[in-house]
Design a protein around this motif. Structure first.
Motif, PDB file in Angstrom:
ATOM      1  N   ILE A  35      53.540  59.422  29.920  1.00 28.30           N
ATOM      2  CA  ILE A  35      52.593  58.324  30.109  1.00 28.30           C
ATOM      3  C   ILE A  35      51.268  58.946  30.516  1.00 28.30           C
ATOM      4  N   SER A  71      52.622  50.476  26.514  1.00 30.26           N
ATOM      5  CA  SER A  71      51.217  50.846  26.706  1.00 30.26           C
ATOM      6  C   SER A  71      50.420  49.581  27.033  1.00 30.26           C
ATOM      7  N   ALA A  91      54.079  50.665  33.209  1.00 29.13           N
ATOM      8  CA  ALA A  91      54.302  51.053  31.817  1.00 29.13           C
ATOM      9  C   ALA A  91      55.798  51.228  31.538  1.00 29.13           C
TER      10      ALA A  91
END
Length: 105
Positions: A35, A71, A91
């Motif tokens: 991420i 996302s 996320a």
């Protein structure tokens, strides 16, 4: 329960701050995701958190850096460690309900 554990706390090579997680169950066929939380760029691109399938080193597992499910665009900069951690957690939750496990668990 879907779980995530930190694999690599600071992954280099991304525009923003990136962290790699080992996830169980896997996402598609990937046991790792990275991420990347990117700051706003030039007043045109808002801050965001993007998820990419990854290898155990945090590198992208595919040739494309196409962001995946989970996302999202942030409402404000992740300019503190708490906001950064919250962005990673959110996320992962959006990706598949993953909860981050403590390091010593």
């Amino acid at each position: 329960m879907a779980t995530a554990t930190i694999q690599v706390a600071e992954v280099g090579g991304f525009v923003g701050r990136a962290r790699c997680f080992e996830i169980d169950p896997p996402y598609e066929t990937h046991s790792y995701v990275t991420i990347c939380v990117t700051p706003a760029l030039g007043g045109v691109v808002r801050p965001k958190a993007d998820i990419f399938p990854a290898t155990e080193t945090g590198a992208c597992a595919e040739r494309s850096l196409m962001a995946r499910a989970g996302s999202f665009v942030l409402h404000e900069e992740a300019d503190t460690e708490q906001k950064l951690d919250d962005s990673y957690a959110w996320a992962l939750m959006l990706l598949g309900g993953y909860a981050i496990q403590p390091q010593d668990a």
